[in-house]
Scaffold this motif. Structure first.
Motif, short mmCIF file in Angstrom:
data_model
loop_
_atom_site.label_atom_id
_atom_site.label_comp_id
_atom_site.label_asym_id
_atom_site.label_seq_id
_atom_site.Cartn_x
_atom_site.Cartn_y
_atom_site.Cartn_z
N PHE A 46 0.84 -1.21 0.00
CA PHE A 46 0.00 0.00 0.00
C PHE A 46 0.87 1.26 0.00
CE2 PHE A 46 -2.06 3.39 2.50
CZ PHE A 46 -3.10 3.69 1.63
N HIS A 47 1.82 1.30 0.91
CA HIS A 47 2.63 2.51 1.02
C HIS A 47 3.51 2.72 -0.21
CE1 HIS A 47 1.41 3.57 5.02
NE2 HIS A 47 1.58 2.32 5.40
N ASN A 48 3.84 1.64 -0.90
CA ASN A 48 4.74 1.77 -2.04
C ASN A 48 4.01 1.81 -3.38
OD1 ASN A 48 6.82 1.76 -0.24
ND2 ASN A 48 7.24 -0.42 -0.45
N CYS A 49 2.69 1.87 -3.34
CA CYS A 49 1.94 1.80 -4.60
C CYS A 49 1.71 3.18 -5.20
CB CYS A 49 0.59 1.13 -4.38
SG CYS A 49 -0.35 1.00 -5.91
N GLN A 50 2.11 3.33 -6.45
CA GLN A 50 1.91 4.62 -7.13
C GLN A 50 0.44 4.85 -7.46
OE1 GLN A 50 3.31 1.90 -8.27
NE2 GLN A 50 3.30 1.71 -10.50
N ALA A 106 -2.04 4.16 -5.21
CA ALA A 106 -2.82 4.26 -3.97
C ALA A 106 -3.65 5.54 -4.00
CB ALA A 106 -1.88 4.25 -2.78
N GLU A 116 4.91 3.80 7.25
CA GLU A 116 5.52 3.52 5.96
C GLU A 116 6.96 3.03 6.11
OE1 GLU A 116 6.05 7.42 4.01
OE2 GLU A 116 8.09 6.69 4.24
N LYS A 117 7.59 3.36 7.23
CA LYS A 117 8.99 3.00 7.45
C LYS A 117 9.13 1.50 7.74
CE LYS A 117 12.89 4.15 10.26
NZ LYS A 117 13.44 4.75 11.41
N ARG A 133 8.05 8.39 -9.02
CA ARG A 133 7.04 7.54 -8.39
C ARG A 133 6.64 6.35 -9.26
NH1 ARG A 133 2.45 10.34 -8.98
NH2 ARG A 133 0.87 8.75 -8.73
N LYS A 147 8.04 4.41 -5.88
CA LYS A 147 7.47 5.14 -4.74
C LYS A 147 8.16 4.74 -3.44
CE LYS A 147 3.15 6.52 -2.64
NZ LYS A 147 1.72 6.19 -2.58
N GLN A 148 8.61 3.53 -3.38
CA GLN A 148 9.36 3.11 -2.20
C GLN A 148 10.64 3.93 -2.09
OE1 GLN A 148 12.67 1.42 -0.53
NE2 GLN A 148 12.28 0.43 -2.47
N ARG A 207 11.91 10.35 3.84
CA ARG A 207 12.17 10.07 5.27
C ARG A 207 13.58 10.54 5.63
NH1 ARG A 207 9.94 5.01 4.52
NH2 ARG A 207 11.98 3.99 4.51
#
Ligand SMILES: Cc1cc2nc3c(=O)[nH]c(=O)nc-3n(C[C@H](O)[C@H](O)[C@H](O)COP(=O)(O)OP(=O)(O)OC[C@H]3O[C@@H](n4cnc5c(N)ncnc54)[C@H](O)[C@@H]3O)c2cc1C
Ligand code: SF4
Ligand code: SF4
Lengths: 383, 462
Positions: free
Chosen positions: A58-62, A64, A210-211, B49, B134-135, B142
């Motif tokens: 989820f956090h890495n999905c472009q 989302a 997200e981390k 992204r 995006k990662q 961060r």
């Protein structure tokens, strides 16, 4: 073929993921997905049960939200699991207990605590608040306990087995006897090590934020192994009781106590940690339909462990009666909710991981490939 | 903090990979940095992204790459795709610098995918981001937050103050942000449909934009207007043929259609127009955007039969299917008779041979105006499937000139004193034409680091 909004949404989302595949390194879901061109009820149930709701994808999905594709694999699968837990439950009508799960488990727990407190007080009368020479068996006798928990245990065992069998068949797995045991072992290893809670390369999943973090894996391990150690403690005690005529209570330097204390600590630390993570986690990945199921399960595990340790400390004191009844109330509620609560997820996850091991070895999709013949399923389920 | 009163050592415009890296490098060197990202937080990271991998040079196996991909081989690849339209000393410098990219990113929390074996998995030349670009974006933001970089979202640079080759400060709307140096990393202008129309004419209205809607090239235009050296032409872009049903913006990777080499492609007149089997798809997909752009109404239709089912990456939108060619033609709005004729002529022209999609099998047609030179199997086994194709713009090449220290060149060949550029906005300096998978991110990474380093050096010494 079940056709629901959860299935439709999961199929939509998996179709996008299968064209994108950026997440293939994160977990088994995407590797299993890549073996398929189409998504149907069975293979979506399978993929949903491979998902640990870790949040990485989820956090890495472009795509989302707020992207118009509105992609959220974690939440979609959380809702689909909630739905299929009910579908695979035995007996089927009790599958309803999966909605509003937190509510009914809380009621059940309250009732069990009330019943045991009242029962204990009635059985012992004025001695409820007194020390007993043979500790807790002085409050409720061994035979009563065995009858009570034995019969509930048998029901729970049957309910779990039949639910698991139904899920096993939906995963198109052959009879356990004709399985390749290497695959089974691969699946078991992945389940026991929580392999896919490592984010894909050992840095941890995106949970609670997200981390990347390993915390969820560690707390889950504490919970799981805590539970297993407590189970082992009870089992050793049973063997010692019947096999060697060594009934409880046991001293502090004994196998059941040792296992029980260690497990009990795991079941304090693990559930507290998981609860804390859950509170911090992004609500977006949780899905809409958990209905407090995760929380009530964690509370039950924690309550069981806390009261168990209390009972151990108080077993020589005049508080042994209430402590025992509290503990038994929690244990009974935990027992009864096992087939109809979060507990079941472990079995389905394990089976899905075994199916995944089979597919990885064959390099081809197995689950949900052939449209199952509805008549065949009926016949099998009756047989 | 009242941002208007502070003078930052480095002001960075653009929060994609290039800008993030420049900001981080500068902050790590001790500079105070302000990062201005034009998009809202949820869309931060620009085209980065949407990316999947980068292409670093390596003399031996790296943590996530096998074998060797040395300067010579890399240079040969670059020379071939650019047909010489590159700057050799600068390009070679970049290739050498790229050897440190993976390590640099890993040290700052970016995760790469361990070798897996999958569809697009190149393994030797390309390092894949775990979970996609995006990662990488999340990890770098961060890291930037940890360095106390002042990050501002919804902060589109609308003007810059520039006198005697010197940057003085930037405007974000009414707000004035003062800085000793400026790093321009705001991408290309691919999302600026009006600008595309200026370059391409009205056909540009039918282009789809694969990446972020926020790369509108405002900063690029500002710099060019202030006398920066122009690199490349406005109609140069990386364009692939994507599914015609993809959204206008931001459809990203999943809208690709990978079955062109397995079938035939016709235009709206139901005629074929190019050799679908010229080479392997990964080597050809980037020419099909332009090919389709030249067809009437900028639309194409790829047609396959059931023999090809499952032999390519599953597309995101379902195919139109039918049991006859005529029926299919009606469904996709083509003239059934003409499509029938096109398919019949194609089928009749197929020469004997053995089909093998894993190599250039030479299975070809003969005698057609446009022959298919590989993988030419007759389209004769129903059900037939069709996917529509439109040009999908990945990014534009027009940019500003830089020297090897990422300092911006002016049109009179002088160097700007304190403006640096990195990423897509200057990619044309090394990539004058063509494309190599993963080189966009490599350029952004290397020049982002150089720009950050040089900007910090200048700011801390002045
Ligand atoms: C679908 C897709 C897939 C791709 N896959 C790959 C791949 O796998 N490998 C690869 O190497 N390359 C790939 N590319 C190309 C790659 O995205 C670019 O080369 C790279 O991301 C450029 O980085 P950048 O930082 O220069 O620009 P971007 O990442 O686009 O960042 C530019 C930023 O500037 C901001 N901005 C724009 N205007 C302003 C302004 N006026 N003020 C302030 N901020 C502004 C934007 O919001 C954006 O965040 C892909 C591109 C697309 C579209
Ligand atoms: S979750 Fe998003 S990034 Fe990951 S595979 Fe699916 S579409 Fe791609
Ligand atoms: S939430 Fe985690 S486990 Fe579930 S599909 Fe996404 S990456 Fe896999």
């Amino acid at each position: 073929m079940r056709s629901t909004t959860n299935i439709d949404e999961a199929a939509r989302v998996m179709t996008i993921c299968n064209a994108c595949r950026y997440c293939e390194g994160h977990c088994a879901v995407f590797q299993a997905m890549e073996l398929r061109l189409e998504f149907n009820t069975e293979n979506l149930d399978y993929l949903a049960n491979l998902c640990h709701n870790c949040g990485s994808c989820f956090h890495n999905c472009q795509y989302a939200p707020p992207h118009q594709f509105n992609l959220n694999v974690a939440a979609v699968f959380a809702d689909l699991r909630q739905e299929n837990y009910a579908v695979y439950a035995w007996p089927a009508p009790l599958g309803r207990l999966f909605s509003q799960n937190g509510l009914w488990v809380s009621i059940l727990t309250a009732i069990m605590l009330g019943l045991f407190m009242a029962g204990g007080a009635i059985l012992t009368g004025a001695d409820f608040f007194a020390a007993h020479p043979n500790q807790f068996y002085g409050v409720i006798s061994h035979n009563v306990l065995v009858t009570l928990f034995g019969s509930v245990g048998i029901f729970v065992f049957i309910a779990l087995s039949l639910s698991i069998r139904k899920f096993w068949r939906a995963m198109s797995l052959p009879s356990p006897l004709s399985l390749d045991w290497l695959n089974v072992w691969t699946g078991i290893k992945a389940a026991l090590s929580l392999k896919y809670l490592d984010g894909g390369n050992g840095q941890g999943c995106s949970y609670p934020t997200e981390k990347p973090s390993m915390l969820r894996r560690w707390f889950h391990q504490a919970t799981f192994w805590g539970f297993m150690l407590c189970f082992a403690a009870t089992s050793t005690a049973t063997v010692m009781h019947y096999g060697f005529d060594l009934p409880a209570p046991y001293g502090y330097i004994s196998l059941p106590k040792f296992l029980g204390i260690l497990g009990g600590l795991g079941l304090l630390v693990g559930p507290i940690g998981l609860m804390m993570l859950k509170l911090q986690a992004d609500p977006a990945i949780k899905g809409r339909s958990n209905g407090g199921m995760d929380t009530s399960f964690l509370v039950l595990l924690f309550g069981t462990s806390l009261t168990g340790l209390l009972l151990m400390l108080l077993s020589q004191s005049s508080w042994v009666g209430p402590a025992l009844c509290l503990h038994l109330g929690f244990v009974m509620a935990l027992f009864l909710s096992m087939p109809y609560g979060k507990f079941i997820h472990g079995f389905y996850r394990l089976i899905a991981l075994v199916a995944f091991a089979v597919e990885q070895q064959k390099h081809q999709a197995v689950v949900g490939v052939v449209e199952p013949d509805p008549d065949m399923i009926k016949v099998k389920n009756l047989g | 903090m009242n941002i208007s009163s502070q003078c930052f050592d480095v002001v960075v415009a653009g929060g994609g990979q290039a800008g993030l890296i420049a900001a981080i490098v500068a902050a790590e060197a001790g500079a105070t940095v302000c990062l201005l990202e034009g998009a809202p937080k949820s869309y931060r990271g620009g085209n980065t992204r949407h990316t999947r991998n980068l292409r670093p040079m390596h003399e031996g196996p790296l943590s996530v790459l096998s074998g060797v991909y040395d300067e010579e081989e890399y240079w040969d690849d670059l020379l071939r795709v650019t047909k010489g339209k590159t700057n050799e000393p600068m390009a070679r410098m970049m290739l050498r610098e790229s050897a440190g990219c993976v390590d640099w990113l890993e040290k700052r929390g970016v995760q790469f995918q361990p070798p897996l074996g999958g569809t697009l998995h190149l393994g030797r030349t390309n390092a894949f981001f775990m979970g996609g670009g995006k990662q990488l974006v999340n990890a770098l933001y961060r890291w930037a937050e940890g360095l106390s970089i002042e990050i501002r979202y919804d902060a589109k640079v609308t003007d810059i103050a520039f006198e005697n080759n010197r940057f003085l400060g930037a405007y974000v709307g009414d707000e004035w942000i003062k800085g000793k140096t400026f790093v321009a990393a705001a991408g290309g202008f691919e999302a600026n449909v009006e600008w595309l129309r200026e370059a391409w004419g009205p056909v540009a209205d039918n282009f789809l934009i694969r990446g972020t809607p926020y790369n509108r090239g405002e900063l690029l235009k500002l710099l060019l207007d202030k006398g920066a050296m122009q690199i490349g032409e406005p109609d140069q872009c990386h364009a692939v043929a994507i599914d015609g049903r993809a959204p206008k913006f931001d459809g990203g990777i999943c809208t690709r259609v990978d079955c062109v080499s397995l079938g035939i492609v016709v235009n709206k007149d139901a005629k074929r127009f190019y050799d679908e089997g010229e080479d392997f798809w990964p080597k050809r997909y980037a020419i099909w955007g332009r090919l389709v752009a030249k067809q009437p109404d900028q639309i194409g239709h790829v047609i396959i039969d059931t023999k090809s089912k499952g032999a390519f990456m599953p597309p995101v939108f379902p195919a139109e299917t039918a049991s006859t060619i005529e029926e299919l033609a009606i469904k996709i709005g083509l003239d059934p008779q003409t499509l029938r004729e096109t398919v019949d002529q194609f089928n009749a022209a197929v020469q004997p041979g053995k089909f093998d999609h894993t190599e250039l099998d030479g299975l070809a047609t003969a005698g057609l105006e446009v022959n298919k030179t590989n993988w030419a199997r007759p389209i004769d086994s129903p059900p037939y499937s069709a996917y529509s194709l439109k040009p999908g713009i990945t990014f534009t090449y027009l940019g500003v000139g830089v020297d090897q220290s990422a300092r911006m060149l002016m049109s009179d060949d002088t160097l700007s004193e304190n403006i640096f550029a990195a990423g897509e906005i200057m990619a044309g300096n090394v990539l004058g034409e063509g494309y190599l998978a993963g080189i966009g991110m490599t350029i952004g990474n290397v020049f982002g680091q150089i720009a950050g380093r040089e900007a910090a050096k200048y700011a801390l010494n002045n």
